[in-house]
Design a protein around this motif. Sequence first.
Motif, PDB file in Angstrom:
ATOM      1  N   GLY A  27      35.995  37.515  48.155  1.00 34.07           N
ATOM      2  CA  GLY A  27      35.909  37.371  46.708  1.00 34.07           C
ATOM      3  C   GLY A  27      37.299  37.281  46.116  1.00 34.07           C
ATOM      4  N   SER A  28      37.490  36.370  45.169  1.00 34.59           N
ATOM      5  CA  SER A  28      38.790  36.204  44.526  1.00 34.59           C
ATOM      6  C   SER A  28      38.596  36.043  43.030  1.00 34.59           C
ATOM      7  CB  SER A  28      39.517  34.969  45.071  1.00 34.59           C
ATOM      8  OG  SER A  28      39.812  35.117  46.439  1.00 34.59           O
ATOM      9  N   VAL A  29      39.465  36.678  42.266  1.00 31.05           N
ATOM     10  CA  VAL A  29      39.456  36.517  40.811  1.00 31.05           C
ATOM     11  C   VAL A  29      40.894  36.418  40.320  1.00 31.05           C
ATOM     12  CG1 VAL A  29      37.276  37.742  40.449  1.00 31.05           C
ATOM     13  CG2 VAL A  29      39.439  39.015  40.377  1.00 31.05           C
ATOM     14  N   PRO A  30      41.107  35.750  39.207  1.00 32.57           N
ATOM     15  CA  PRO A  30      42.450  35.719  38.629  1.00 32.57           C
ATOM     16  C   PRO A  30      42.856  37.102  38.118  1.00 32.57           C
ATOM     17  CG  PRO A  30      41.049  34.006  37.684  1.00 32.57           C
ATOM     18  CD  PRO A  30      40.158  34.916  38.439  1.00 32.57           C
ATOM     19  N   ILE A  31      44.136  37.395  38.171  1.00 33.12           N
ATOM     20  CA  ILE A  31      44.677  38.575  37.498  1.00 33.12           C
ATOM     21  C   ILE A  31      44.607  38.311  36.004  1.00 33.12           C
ATOM     22  CG2 ILE A  31      46.826  39.842  37.044  1.00 33.12           C
ATOM     23  CD1 ILE A  31      47.555  39.367  40.005  1.00 33.12           C
ATOM     24  N   ILE A  32      44.060  39.272  35.256  1.00 31.27           N
ATOM     25  CA  ILE A  32      43.924  39.057  33.812  1.00 31.27           C
ATOM     26  C   ILE A  32      44.904  39.880  32.999  1.00 31.27           C
ATOM     27  CG2 ILE A  32      41.511  38.335  33.931  1.00 31.27           C
ATOM     28  CD1 ILE A  32      40.771  41.177  32.947  1.00 31.27           C
ATOM     29  N   SER A  33      45.478  40.953  33.588  1.00 31.90           N
ATOM     30  CA  SER A  33      46.432  41.750  32.819  1.00 31.90           C
ATOM     31  C   SER A  33      47.616  42.242  33.649  1.00 31.90           C
ATOM     32  CB  SER A  33      45.732  42.956  32.179  1.00 31.90           C
ATOM     33  OG  SER A  33      45.526  43.982  33.127  1.00 31.90           O
ATOM     34  N   GLY A  34      47.408  42.468  34.945  1.00 31.52           N
ATOM     35  CA  GLY A  34      48.443  43.048  35.779  1.00 31.52           C
ATOM     36  C   GLY A  34      48.472  44.564  35.743  1.00 31.52           C
ATOM     37  N   GLU A  35      47.675  45.163  34.853  1.00 34.70           N
ATOM     38  CA  GLU A  35      47.598  46.629  34.802  1.00 34.70           C
ATOM     39  C   GLU A  35      46.722  47.178  35.927  1.00 34.70           C
ATOM     40  OE1 GLU A  35      48.985  49.023  33.031  1.00 34.70           O
ATOM     41  OE2 GLU A  35      50.237  47.740  31.809  1.00 34.70           O
ATOM     42  N   LEU A  36      45.976  46.302  36.582  1.00 32.82           N
ATOM     43  CA  LEU A  36      45.170  46.537  37.790  1.00 32.82           C
ATOM     44  C   LEU A  36      43.814  47.169  37.505  1.00 32.82           C
ATOM     45  CD1 LEU A  36      47.956  47.463  40.367  1.00 32.82           C
ATOM     46  CD2 LEU A  36      46.719  45.313  40.104  1.00 32.82           C
ATOM     47  N   ALA A  37      43.713  48.213  36.711  1.00 32.36           N
ATOM     48  CA  ALA A  37      42.389  48.760  36.416  1.00 32.36           C
ATOM     49  C   ALA A  37      41.528  47.705  35.733  1.00 32.36           C
ATOM     50  CB  ALA A  37      42.498  50.012  35.539  1.00 32.36           C
ATOM     51  N   GLU A  38      42.092  47.017  34.741  1.00 36.76           N
ATOM     52  CA  GLU A  38      41.366  45.941  34.068  1.00 36.76           C
ATOM     53  C   GLU A  38      41.054  44.799  35.027  1.00 36.76           C
ATOM     54  OE1 GLU A  38      44.179  47.353  33.054  1.00 36.76           O
ATOM     55  OE2 GLU A  38      44.294  47.509  30.871  1.00 36.76           O
ATOM     56  N   ASP A  39      41.983  44.555  35.956  1.00 37.21           N
ATOM     57  CA  ASP A  39      41.780  43.461  36.908  1.00 37.21           C
ATOM     58  C   ASP A  39      40.653  43.761  37.887  1.00 37.21           C
ATOM     59  OD1 ASP A  39      44.035  41.762  36.003  1.00 37.21           O
ATOM     60  OD2 ASP A  39      45.218  43.479  36.639  1.00 37.21           O
ATOM     61  N   PHE A  40      40.565  45.015  38.341  1.00 38.96           N
ATOM     62  CA  PHE A  40      39.459  45.376  39.231  1.00 38.96           C
ATOM     63  C   PHE A  40      38.132  45.431  38.472  1.00 38.96           C
ATOM     64  CE2 PHE A  40      42.907  46.803  42.051  1.00 38.96           C
ATOM     65  CZ  PHE A  40      42.490  46.210  43.232  1.00 38.96           C
ATOM     66  N   THR A  41      38.167  45.827  37.206  1.00 43.09           N
ATOM     67  CA  THR A  41      36.963  45.767  36.369  1.00 43.09           C
ATOM     68  C   THR A  41      36.452  44.334  36.307  1.00 43.09           C
ATOM     69  OG1 THR A  41      37.651  47.662  35.023  1.00 43.09           O
ATOM     70  CG2 THR A  41      36.058  46.156  34.044  1.00 43.09           C
ATOM     71  N   TYR A  42      37.388  43.397  36.121  1.00 38.75           N
ATOM     72  CA  TYR A  42      37.032  41.980  36.053  1.00 38.75           C
ATOM     73  C   TYR A  42      36.508  41.496  37.405  1.00 38.75           C
ATOM     74  CZ  TYR A  42      37.576  36.986  34.979  1.00 38.75           C
ATOM     75  OH  TYR A  42      37.347  35.648  34.768  1.00 38.75           O
ATOM     76  N   TYR A  43      37.125  41.963  38.496  1.00 37.62           N
ATOM     77  CA  TYR A  43      36.656  41.579  39.833  1.00 37.62           C
ATOM     78  C   TYR A  43      35.188  41.968  40.022  1.00 37.62           C
ATOM     79  CZ  TYR A  43      35.445  42.130  44.698  1.00 37.62           C
ATOM     80  OH  TYR A  43      34.763  42.084  45.880  1.00 37.62           O
ATOM     81  N   PHE A  44      34.834  43.214  39.695  1.00 35.17           N
ATOM     82  CA  PHE A  44      33.452  43.657  39.896  1.00 35.17           C
ATOM     83  C   PHE A  44      32.482  42.825  39.052  1.00 35.17           C
ATOM     84  CE2 PHE A  44      35.357  47.774  41.340  1.00 35.17           C
ATOM     85  CZ  PHE A  44      34.757  47.801  42.583  1.00 35.17           C
ATOM     86  N   ALA A  45      32.868  42.515  37.823  1.00 34.76           N
ATOM     87  CA  ALA A  45      31.972  41.772  36.936  1.00 34.76           C
ATOM     88  C   ALA A  45      31.761  40.344  37.426  1.00 34.76           C
ATOM     89  CB  ALA A  45      32.538  41.753  35.513  1.00 34.76           C
TER      90      ALA A  45
END
Length: 294
Positions: free
Chosen positions: A134-152
């Motif tokens: 699974g791959s998703v773009p980085i959306i903020s670089g803060e990482l918590a938000e990025d992993f939230t986006y990955y799961f969604a």
Amino acid sequence: MDQQKDRILRGTALGGKVRAFAVRTTDLVEELRSRHDTFPVVTAALGRTVSAAAMMGAMLKGDERLSIQVRGDGPIGLIAAESNADGEVRGYVHNPHVELTNIRPGKMDVAAAVGRTGYIHVIKDLGLKEPYRGSVPIISGELAEDFTYYFAVSEQTNSAVSLGVLVSPDYTVANAGGFIIQLLPGITDEEITELERALGAIPPVTKMLEEGLSLEDILKRVVPDVNILDEMDVKFTCDCTQERVERALISLGHDEIQQMIDEDGKAEVSCHFCNETYTFDVEQLKSVLERAKS
């Protein structure tokens, strides 16, 4: 129960309509900081990534494993982490020596170090013919938000991810950890609203750990009726060995090994994950060469 040790909790709430995970990774992140000599902002970025990896590993079963690669356009470069269902975690970064000015006192600019564009790649070895990718773009670089986006996006599971690392003035890790709250089928709009209210009201996970809250206490701040199903220790583990490194040398082929013998009379190979160095003298290299010929 020792609250001052690294561990993961796994539980459910709201009658099984929520999955909850919480992790303390203070000792793990300090181990990685020490092994890789990471500067504070890198310690924070790597610590957040391995904290996520530890909890995602707790979602696996048996011999399943996962690896995470955060490839942002910031000065850290690659952040890599691996974990399994037994709480064993390891990780490294491409550039451990990144120095950046804080956003404000006590708040490091992790996003600038990671980069605000790039990708997060997750590979799961589930024992099938092909691994899940699974791959998703980085959306903020803060990482918590990025992993939230990955799961969604990648796993179609609405989640709230919180990750944090507090670095002491002497660069050591004061505390590190995080939690993941996942919404499952059947949850109502009213319950989602209440969860969002609770998530918006709680302080950062590092603040709660600093105040001495247990992982159970932290989860109860979000889902008061959480039912803890199990827990396990989290520990740094690297499976590199002299034999594995020998096999890697053999895979280089006869010519490269012969070049090492002729030019250097030895070889030194370092493991990315644990920073251990394996040294092969000329006699050992000759033995490796013979095995490469066979």
